[in-house]
Design a protein around this motif. Structure first.
Motif, mmCIF file in Angstrom:
data_model
loop_
_atom_site.group_PDB
_atom_site.id
_atom_site.type_symbol
_atom_site.label_atom_id
_atom_site.label_comp_id
_atom_site.label_asym_id
_atom_site.label_seq_id
_atom_site.Cartn_x
_atom_site.Cartn_y
_atom_site.Cartn_z
ATOM 1 N N THR A 93 -12.061 -54.451 -53.788
ATOM 2 C CA THR A 93 -11.835 -53.009 -53.702
ATOM 3 C C THR A 93 -10.750 -52.528 -54.656
ATOM 4 O OG1 THR A 93 -10.250 -53.333 -51.891
ATOM 5 C CG2 THR A 93 -12.555 -52.924 -51.288
ATOM 6 N N ASP A 94 -10.144 -53.429 -55.431
ATOM 7 C CA ASP A 94 -9.054 -53.039 -56.313
ATOM 8 C C ASP A 94 -9.261 -53.624 -57.702
ATOM 9 O OD1 ASP A 94 -6.734 -52.254 -57.519
ATOM 10 O OD2 ASP A 94 -5.376 -53.309 -56.160
ATOM 11 N N HIS A 132 -16.068 -56.094 -61.560
ATOM 12 C CA HIS A 132 -14.638 -56.229 -61.279
ATOM 13 C C HIS A 132 -13.914 -56.809 -62.488
ATOM 14 C CE1 HIS A 132 -11.329 -57.972 -58.393
ATOM 15 N NE2 HIS A 132 -10.847 -57.104 -59.266
ATOM 16 N N SER A 141 -3.766 -49.086 -56.610
ATOM 17 C CA SER A 141 -5.081 -49.708 -56.685
ATOM 18 C C SER A 141 -6.057 -48.796 -57.419
ATOM 19 C CB SER A 141 -5.608 -50.021 -55.283
ATOM 20 O OG SER A 141 -5.755 -48.832 -54.526
ATOM 21 N N PRO A 184 -10.414 -48.073 -58.195
ATOM 22 C CA PRO A 184 -11.774 -48.357 -57.723
ATOM 23 C C PRO A 184 -12.468 -49.408 -58.592
ATOM 24 C CG PRO A 184 -11.388 -45.993 -57.867
ATOM 25 C CD PRO A 184 -10.240 -46.655 -58.560
ATOM 26 N N VAL A 185 -13.347 -50.163 -57.974
ATOM 27 C CA VAL A 185 -14.148 -51.167 -58.673
ATOM 28 C C VAL A 185 -15.527 -50.573 -58.968
ATOM 29 C CG1 VAL A 185 -15.230 -53.453 -58.513
ATOM 30 C CG2 VAL A 185 -12.938 -53.080 -57.572
ATOM 31 N N LYS A 197 -19.568 -50.204 -59.743
ATOM 32 C CA LYS A 197 -20.745 -50.851 -59.174
ATOM 33 C C LYS A 197 -21.522 -51.617 -60.239
ATOM 34 C CE LYS A 197 -24.678 -49.871 -56.120
ATOM 35 N NZ LYS A 197 -25.408 -48.785 -55.396
ATOM 36 N N THR A 207 -19.745 -45.695 -57.879
ATOM 37 C CA THR A 207 -20.584 -45.184 -56.802
ATOM 38 C C THR A 207 -20.687 -43.673 -56.850
ATOM 39 O OG1 THR A 207 -19.994 -47.065 -55.389
ATOM 40 C CG2 THR A 207 -20.911 -45.138 -54.300
ATOM 41 N N GLN A 257 -14.768 -41.825 -57.598
ATOM 42 C CA GLN A 257 -14.294 -43.151 -57.967
ATOM 43 C C GLN A 257 -14.116 -43.278 -59.480
ATOM 44 O OE1 GLN A 257 -16.547 -46.407 -56.368
ATOM 45 N NE2 GLN A 257 -15.829 -46.046 -54.284
#
Length: 251
Positions: free
Chosen positions: A49-50, A113, A132, A134-135, A137, A160, A164
């Motif tokens: 998530t980071d 990521h 942090s 966003p990662v 998709k 997404t 984000q």
């Protein structure tokens, strides 16, 4: 750039993380007989998530990557003629140093990521923000050669949603601005607009890159061009913004 990214990958490999215990380390004898279990490291199965934190493992290089990343394909990358006179697509053969196997075409899917993390500045002389990010998709990278024969890439990060994408783009710009012009990596901004920024990313004793970043909808695009005269590329960077924004967020 490759040397820095290789160092990041090496650091991840040196962590020694494994989901399987060593053959002779599952248990050790106890003074009273029997065995005492030895805890082993296991990989986190929760999706990351980071994007500001390195992945637990680097991208796999055991097989050539796909030429598309989900719905993101070559249609989301600008045609070379839109980027400059003499520009061409380039089928990067990859290899051990590059950390991936070539797929005989000019586009390759990236582990999202890893791609988002590696795009951030590393080696700055000033402390960077620690918030942090966003990662994405999906991540797709296209390889080019400029009219002068210099390497160039466009990395498309599809998130997404637009929120984000804006979050990652803002965090990326904050880090680039905070990096400064001292340290093993120096970042100098050429110009900025509300939806695009051009910068020079220069590594001490190595090559310099003109970097153009933009966000549209749920997609962030990062263009990097190696250049011997990066300060002279400000007008060029402005001229290719429309070509990027015309295609990067297409479905």
């Amino acid at each position: 750039m490759r040397a820095v990214l290789a160092a990041v990958a090496a650091a991840v490999l040196l962590c020694g993380c494994s989901s399987e215990p060593a053959a002779n380390s599952a248990a050790t004898p106890s003074p009273s007989g029997g065995t005492v279990p030895i805890p082993t490291n296991t990989l986190n199965t929760v999706p990351p998530t980071d994007a500001a934190q390195p992945p637990e493992l680097p991208e796999q290089a055991t097989a050539p990557p796909p030429a598309a990343a989900g719905p993101v394909s070559s249609k989301n990358l600008p045609a070379p003629a839109k980027l400059g006179t003499g520009w061409k697509t380039y089928a990067d053969p990859g290899g051990a140093e590059a950390g991936f196997l070539g797929n005989e075409t000019w586009t390759r899917s990236r582990e999202p990521h890893q791609a988002a993390f590696e795009a951030l500045p590393v080696g700055c002389g000033k402390p960077l923000p620690t918030d942090s990010l966003p990662v994405p998709k999906h991540a797709l990278q296209g390889s080019y050669r400029t009219g002068a024969g210099q390497p160039a890439t466009v990395l498309v990060l599809r998130f997404t949603d637009a929120g984000q994408a804006a979050g990652y783009y803002g965090g990326y710009q904050t880090r680039m601005t905070a990096c400064g012009t001292k340290g093993s990596l120096q970042v100098k901004q050429l110009w900025s607009t509300p939806d695009a920024v051009a910068s020079i990313r220069a590594y001490e004793g190595a090559e310099a890159f003109v970097e153009l970043s933009t966000v549209k909808g749920s997609t962030v695009a990062l263009l990097a061009q190696a250049s011997a005269t990066p300060d002279a590329q400000a007008a060029w960077a402005r001229s290719v913004v429309p070509a990027l924004r015309a295609v990067i967020d297409s479905p």
